[in-house]
Design a protein around this motif. Structure first.
Motif, short mmCIF file in Angstrom:
data_model
loop_
_atom_site.label_atom_id
_atom_site.label_comp_id
_atom_site.label_asym_id
_atom_site.label_seq_id
_atom_site.Cartn_x
_atom_site.Cartn_y
_atom_site.Cartn_z
N MET A 197 -11.60 11.41 -8.69
CA MET A 197 -12.87 11.17 -7.97
C MET A 197 -12.74 11.51 -6.49
O MET A 197 -13.47 11.03 -5.65
CB MET A 197 -13.26 9.70 -8.17
CG MET A 197 -14.28 9.12 -7.25
SD MET A 197 -15.91 8.97 -7.87
CE MET A 197 -15.65 8.89 -9.61
N VAL A 198 -11.81 12.36 -6.15
CA VAL A 198 -11.71 12.81 -4.76
C VAL A 198 -12.85 13.76 -4.45
O VAL A 198 -13.19 14.61 -5.25
CB VAL A 198 -10.36 13.52 -4.51
CG1 VAL A 198 -10.28 14.01 -3.10
CG2 VAL A 198 -9.22 12.57 -4.82
N GLU A 241 -5.95 -2.94 7.57
CA GLU A 241 -7.15 -3.78 7.35
C GLU A 241 -8.37 -2.92 7.02
O GLU A 241 -9.19 -3.29 6.18
CB GLU A 241 -7.44 -4.62 8.60
CG GLU A 241 -6.35 -5.63 8.95
CD GLU A 241 -6.24 -6.73 7.89
OE1 GLU A 241 -7.20 -6.94 7.13
OE2 GLU A 241 -5.16 -7.37 7.84
N PHE A 242 -8.47 -1.81 7.71
CA PHE A 242 -9.62 -0.91 7.53
C PHE A 242 -9.69 -0.40 6.08
O PHE A 242 -10.76 -0.43 5.45
CB PHE A 242 -9.46 0.26 8.51
CG PHE A 242 -10.48 1.35 8.38
CD1 PHE A 242 -11.79 1.16 8.77
CD2 PHE A 242 -10.11 2.60 7.89
CE1 PHE A 242 -12.73 2.18 8.67
CE2 PHE A 242 -11.03 3.63 7.77
CZ PHE A 242 -12.35 3.43 8.17
N TYR A 243 -8.55 0.02 5.55
CA TYR A 243 -8.55 0.56 4.18
C TYR A 243 -8.74 -0.54 3.13
O TYR A 243 -9.24 -0.27 2.04
CB TYR A 243 -7.26 1.34 3.91
CG TYR A 243 -7.15 2.62 4.70
CD1 TYR A 243 -8.17 3.56 4.69
CD2 TYR A 243 -6.02 2.89 5.48
CE1 TYR A 243 -8.07 4.73 5.43
CE2 TYR A 243 -5.91 4.06 6.22
CZ TYR A 243 -6.94 4.98 6.18
OH TYR A 243 -6.84 6.13 6.91
N LEU A 244 -8.34 -1.75 3.47
CA LEU A 244 -8.60 -2.85 2.53
C LEU A 244 -10.08 -3.23 2.55
O LEU A 244 -10.64 -3.68 1.55
CB LEU A 244 -7.75 -4.08 2.85
CG LEU A 244 -6.23 -3.91 2.77
CD1 LEU A 244 -5.54 -5.28 2.78
CD2 LEU A 244 -5.80 -3.13 1.55
N ARG A 245 -10.71 -3.03 3.72
CA ARG A 245 -12.13 -3.35 3.86
C ARG A 245 -12.99 -2.28 3.18
O ARG A 245 -14.08 -2.57 2.67
CB ARG A 245 -12.46 -3.42 5.35
CG ARG A 245 -13.65 -4.22 5.73
CD ARG A 245 -13.58 -4.66 7.18
NE ARG A 245 -13.41 -3.58 8.14
CZ ARG A 245 -12.43 -3.52 9.05
NH1 ARG A 245 -11.52 -4.47 9.11
NH2 ARG A 245 -12.35 -2.50 9.89
N HIS A 246 -12.52 -1.04 3.24
CA HIS A 246 -13.30 0.09 2.70
C HIS A 246 -12.43 0.92 1.76
O HIS A 246 -12.08 2.06 2.08
CB HIS A 246 -13.79 0.98 3.84
CG HIS A 246 -14.61 0.29 4.87
ND1 HIS A 246 -15.82 -0.32 4.59
CD2 HIS A 246 -14.42 0.09 6.20
CE1 HIS A 246 -16.33 -0.84 5.70
NE2 HIS A 246 -15.49 -0.61 6.69
N PRO A 247 -12.15 0.38 0.57
CA PRO A 247 -11.22 1.08 -0.33
C PRO A 247 -11.66 2.51 -0.67
O PRO A 247 -10.82 3.37 -0.88
CB PRO A 247 -11.25 0.21 -1.59
CG PRO A 247 -11.72 -1.12 -1.14
CD PRO A 247 -12.64 -0.88 0.01
N TRP A 248 -12.93 2.74 -0.73
CA TRP A 248 -13.46 4.06 -1.11
C TRP A 248 -13.04 5.15 -0.13
O TRP A 248 -12.99 6.33 -0.50
CB TRP A 248 -14.99 4.01 -1.21
CG TRP A 248 -15.64 3.46 0.02
CD1 TRP A 248 -15.88 2.15 0.31
CD2 TRP A 248 -16.11 4.20 1.15
NE1 TRP A 248 -16.48 2.03 1.54
CE2 TRP A 248 -16.63 3.28 2.07
CE3 TRP A 248 -16.14 5.57 1.45
CZ2 TRP A 248 -17.18 3.67 3.30
CZ3 TRP A 248 -16.69 5.96 2.66
CH2 TRP A 248 -17.20 5.02 3.58
N VAL A 249 -12.73 4.78 1.12
CA VAL A 249 -12.36 5.80 2.11
C VAL A 249 -11.12 6.57 1.66
O VAL A 249 -10.96 7.75 1.94
CB VAL A 249 -12.13 5.15 3.50
CG1 VAL A 249 -11.54 6.15 4.48
CG2 VAL A 249 -13.43 4.59 4.03
N LEU A 250 -10.23 5.88 0.92
CA LEU A 250 -9.01 6.53 0.45
C LEU A 250 -9.28 7.60 -0.58
O LEU A 250 -8.40 8.38 -0.92
CB LEU A 250 -8.05 5.48 -0.13
CG LEU A 250 -7.52 4.47 0.88
CD1 LEU A 250 -6.66 3.42 0.21
CD2 LEU A 250 -6.72 5.19 1.97
N HIS A 251 -10.50 7.65 -1.11
CA HIS A 251 -10.82 8.65 -2.11
C HIS A 251 -11.53 9.86 -1.51
O HIS A 251 -12.02 10.72 -2.24
CB HIS A 251 -11.68 8.04 -3.23
CG HIS A 251 -10.95 6.99 -4.00
ND1 HIS A 251 -10.00 7.28 -4.94
CD2 HIS A 251 -11.02 5.64 -3.94
CE1 HIS A 251 -9.51 6.15 -5.44
NE2 HIS A 251 -10.12 5.15 -4.85
N VAL A 252 -11.62 9.91 -0.20
CA VAL A 252 -12.18 11.10 0.46
C VAL A 252 -11.02 12.01 0.83
O VAL A 252 -10.09 11.59 1.51
CB VAL A 252 -12.99 10.71 1.71
CG1 VAL A 252 -13.52 11.96 2.40
CG2 VAL A 252 -14.15 9.78 1.33
#
Lengths: 254, 254
Positions: A1-2, A114-125
Motif C-alpha cells: 500500500m505504498v 512520537e510523530f510516527y506513532l501519532r500518524h502511522p500512515w505516514v510510514l506508508h508514503v
DNA sequence: ACCATCTCCTTATAGCGTAAAGTGACCGGG
DNA sequence: CCCGGTCACTTTACGCTATAAGGAGATGGT
C-alpha cells in the motif's frame, strides 16, 4: 500500500502545497461547502484512526457528510490528497539545532518517534518520489541544522540523515504494526507470543541446540510487564541503536 | 499493504512451515494436480514480477492454469500463503560468520541488499508478528553468529541487529519504490527530478536562502549518469550509513 | 430572466479475498 | 464391477476499492 506523489498534474499539486488554495473569487455556481483544508483535516483524522488501509475516499467523504465523489471537486485524486496530508502533518515537527549535536539528534529522533506513532500512515508514503512540500522541506532543513555542529562532510551528512530516518521509521513501524495486529486480531503481543512459542517448541524440538544464539539473546531480556512486548522490544532497540549510531557519528565528528 | 501472519490456524501454518506438506497417502477423490510447493513458487514469481500489489489469488491461480479458488485446497488463505512465501525465500540467505566481524557484517548487509532488490514484496511483510519459520530463524541465527566476534553484550546485539535490518530495508525500499514508480509512470528518476525541481524553483523562489543546508548537500553531490538517480542516492547512503554504524559498533566491541 | 458555470449526486466498471454451492473424478468396500 | 463417500476444482456472488461519466440544481454576470 505504498503510494506515490500525484502524477496527474504535479504543477497543480505543487501550487496547492506552496500557495495554498486560490483566493475565492465570486463565480457562478453554488458556493462551495467544503475546502481543501477541511478535507485534509478530515482525511488525517480518518487515517490516524483507521490506518492507511482505512483511508478511503468514501470514508473521508462520510466524515464530512458528503459522498466520495464530492471530494474530487477539491483534489485531483487520492494520491494528491495524500501528498497534501503528508506535507500538512509535517508542520507538527519543530525540532531544531541545539549547541550539543548529540542532544540535538536525540531530541530530533524522539520527536520523530512520537510523530510516527501519532500518524502511522505516514510510514506508508514512499520516499522514492518525495512530495517536496514546504513543511517537509522545512523539517529536512532543520535536521541538517541539528547535524551541522558535528561538522561532518556533506556526503556523510546525507548518509547519516537517511540512516537516522530509517532507524526511527523501522522501529516505529514495528510498534504501529503490533498495535494494529493487537486491535485487529484481539490478541495482545503477550498472548500472541505465548501461543506461538508453545507451537514452536512443539513443532521444532531441540530449539535450544539449533538456535543457541537466539536462545541466548532471548533469555537475557528483562521484560517489563507494563508495556506491550513488541513495543518494548522496538523501543529498546531504537534507544540502543540510536546510541550506537551516535557513537559512530562521534568517530567522524569535528 | 503490510500483511500479518495467518491468523486462521497458526498451528496448521507452523506445521506447513516446519514439517512440509503431509506425506500423500492414497485417498478417494481426484489426484491433486498442484502442490503447496508449486503454489509457493508460482506466487513468489508473481510477486517478484508484479510486486505485492500484483500478488492476487487470481494471478497466482492463473500462473498455474487454475482459478483463484483452486488454491484454497492447499493453503488456508492469502496470509498463510504469504507466510510460506516469506520463509521460503529466506532460504536464499547464506551469509555466515567471518573471522573479522566487520567484514562479516558488511557481507551480510550486501547479501540482504541484493535479496530485497530481488524480492521487493518481502519488505511489505510486517515484522510485528514474525512468521517464525525455520529459514527465517536460520538467517537470524546466522546474523547473530556474524556479530558474535564483536563481543557485544546481549541487549546491544539485539539493538544492532534491528538497526542493521532497518538500514538495509529502508535503503532497499527506496530503490524498489523508485524502480516501480519509473515503471508505472514511464518517467525515469532523472525526468521526474528534472520536472519537479523546475516546478519547485517556479513555485518557491528564494529556495537557496530558505534552504541553505539542503542546497549545500545537494550541490556537493557527484552524479554518475550511468545509474538511476534515486538508486545511486540510496546505495551511497546505505554504504555511508553502514560505515558509520560499523564505527559505532567498533566503539563498543571487544 | 437567462445562461454559463460550478458543486454535488447517482450510476457503473474492473478488480480484490473468499464464502457457498455445484460438478465430476477417483478409490475402497460390497 | 459398481456404488457411495470423498476430494479437487469451478462458478457464482458479496461487499469493498478508485474514479469515469453524466445528471440535477444552485448561483452570479449580463
Amino acid at each position: 500500500m505504498v503510494v506515490f506523489a500525484a502524477q496527474g498534474d504535479p504543477r497543480r499539486t505543487m501550487a496547492l502545497l506552496w500557495r495554498g488554495p486560490d483566493a475565492a473569487q465570486a463565480r457562478p455556481g453554488p458556493r462551495p461547502t467544503l475546502s481543501v483544508a477541511a478535507i485534509i483535516e478530515a482525511a488525517v483524522a480518518v487515517a490516524d484512526a483507521e490506518g492507511m488501509a482505512g483511508l478511503s475516499m468514501r470514508a473521508v467523504g462520510e466524515a464530512l457528510g458528503r459522498t466520495a465523489m464530492a471530494l474530487y471537486t477539491y483534489v485531483a485524486d487520492k494520491a494528491e490528497l495524500l501528498d497534501l496530508m503528508y506535507d500538512h502533518v509535517h508542520g507538527e515537527l519543530v525540532a531544531d539545532a541545539l549547541d550539543d549535536w548529540r542532544a540535538g539528534v536525540t531530541a530530533w529522533a524522539w520527536e520523530r518517534w512520537e510523530f510516527y506513532l501519532r500518524h502511522p500512515w505516514v510510514l506508508h508514503v514512499s520516499m522514492a518520489r518525495p512530495v517536496l512540500g514546504p513543511k517537509e522541506l522545512d523539517s529536512a532543513e532543520r535536521l541538517l541544522r541539528v547535524l551541522r555542529p558535528a561538522g561532518l562532510p556533506a556526503p556523510v551528512v546525507v548518509g547519516v540523515m537517511s540512516e537516522l530516518t530509517y532507524l526511527v521509521q523501522g522501529a516505529a513501524a514495528v510498534v504501529n504494526d503490533s498495535r494494529r495486529a493487537a486491535r485487529e486480531t484481539g490478541q495482545s503481543d503477550e498472548e500472541w507470543w505465548y501461543a506461538r512459542s508453545a507451537e514452536l517448541i512443539e513443532v521444532a524440538p531441540g530449539f535450544g541446540e539449533r538456535y543457541p544464539l537466539l536462545t541466548w539473546v532471548q533469555s537475557n531480556k528483562e521484560i517489563n510487564e507494563s508495556e506491550p512486548y513488541m513495543e518494548q522490544e522496538a523501543r529498546v532497540s531504537f534507544e540502543v541503536g540510536l546510541g550506537v549510531l551516535l557513537d559512530g557519528i562521534a568517530v567522524r565528528a569535528n
